[in-house]
Design an enzyme around this catalytic site. Structure first.
Site, PDB file in Angstrom:
ATOM      1  CE1 TYR A  54      40.571  44.576  49.778  1.00 46.17           C
ATOM      2  CE2 TYR A  54      38.924  45.464  51.265  1.00 46.17           C
ATOM      3  CZ  TYR A  54      39.490  45.399  50.009  1.00 46.17           C
ATOM      4  OH  TYR A  54      38.976  46.158  48.993  1.00 46.17           O
ATOM      5  CG  HIS A 138      36.847  42.082  45.463  1.00 46.36           C
ATOM      6  ND1 HIS A 138      37.544  41.686  46.586  1.00 46.36           N
ATOM      7  CD2 HIS A 138      37.421  43.244  45.072  1.00 46.36           C
ATOM      8  CE1 HIS A 138      38.476  42.585  46.867  1.00 46.36           C
ATOM      9  NE2 HIS A 138      38.427  43.530  45.947  1.00 46.36           N
TER      10      HIS A 138
END
Length: 320
Positions: A54, A138
């Site tokens: 992010y 992830h």
């Protein structure tokens, strides 16, 4: 508050997703990001999720700075491994990957045991913490062999050492998460966009398996990237323009919600939270106003008559 699986790690029922404060799609100032985290705290949110992906670490840095004023024992932080950040000298931005930040690093897929540890160590430095409570693998969609051979065992070892409290995987699909639930000893899985009013694919196998195995589910993507938040022509569904048939379905749901005096956002969040496997609903926010709106919607009581009308009109299956 509830806990994740058998780990004892506490999470609030509504959680703060950190992608937006990593400049997802558009820039957010440091001040706005800190105000969003402060608003989340004021509304009782105590679970905060982030990832190196992010904003190339920006989300982690901002979240760590904003949480530094609060007692560490009073909140839960999760981050993710699998995308290792490496410095680069290439000029430009990261918008191709969805983040309005300078491309000072590039991502390297790495689910090796060494990569997992190195990625986590870098995350701790950016967060300014000596530990995180939860670590997710992830988006390992295309790396199943590596993740089950090395990445997942590395997380098990970190948990056994006490370095992290709970481990799991975070993905935008239900099938591989179901494999994690059935074949490993994860505490939690983060399922984004597959347990919503418009995509109920997690209901088939993932959620029943989670209940059977005592694994918690954190749900992200409650609004399917926008369509359920504000259904209108041009609205996005899973980060692309919504297909006509789904837009029509969302608009019909909104009409039902309006008749029952609630917002469609409230119904979308309530649907995600209702299943017994779900420990927390993760909502991304880029401002204090968005946080307050989400908290208000999450606290809204959705009448039984709303769900009944959705079933009667074929907008929701009986078993949902």
């Amino acid at each position: 508050m509830t806990t994740l699986g058998g780990s004892g790690v506490p999470v609030s029922r509504l959680a703060f997703g950190g992608a937006a404060i990593g400049n997802l799609f558009t820039e957010v100032s440091d001040e706005q990001a800190h105000e969003a985290v402060t608003a989340a705290w004021e509304r009782g949110i105590r679970y905060f999720d982030t990832a190196p992906h992010y904003g190339l670490g920006l989300s982690e840095r901002r979240l760590g700075e904003a949480l530094a004023r609060y007692p560490r024992a009073e909140y839960t932080v999760s981050t993710k491994v699998g995308r290792r950040l490496e410095p680069t000298e290439v000029a430009g931005d990261d918008l191709a990957n969805g983040f309005a930040v300078p491309a000072a690093h590039h991502r390297v897929w790495d689910f090796s045991a060494d990569g997992v540890r190195r990625t986590l160590e870098a995350s701790l430095e950016r967060l300014g913490l000596d530990h995180v409570d939860v670590v997710y693998l992830h988006d390992p969609d295309d790396h199943a062999e590596d993740v089950f051979r090395e990445g997942y065992p590395a997380l098990e070892k970190l948990r056994s050492e006490g370095t992290v409290g709970a481990i799991g995987a975070g993905m935008n699909q239900a099938e591989m998460l179901t494999r994690f639930v059935r074949e490993t000893d994860v505490d939690v899985v983060l399922c984004a966009g597959r347990h919503t009013l418009l995509d109920r694919s997690a209901l088939t196998e993932l959620l029943p398996a989670a209940v059977e195995r005592g694994v918690s589910v954190v749900v992200g993507g409650a609004f399917n990237s926008g369509l359920l938040a504000d259904p209108r022509p041009g609205a996005t569904y899973n980060y692309a323009e919504a297909p006509t048939e789904l837009l029509d379905r969302a608009l019909r749901m909104k009409e039902v919600a309006d008749r029952h005096g609630i917002g469609l956002r409230a119904a979308a969040l309530a649907y995600c939270a209702a299943h017994p496997a779900v420990a927390s609903v993760l909502v991304g926010a880029r401002s204090a106003a968005e946080v307050h709106d989400c908290a208000d919607q999450f606290a809204t009581q959705v009448p039984d008559a709303f769900w009944q009308e959705l079933r009667e009109t074929g907008l929701l299956e009986e078993q949902a």
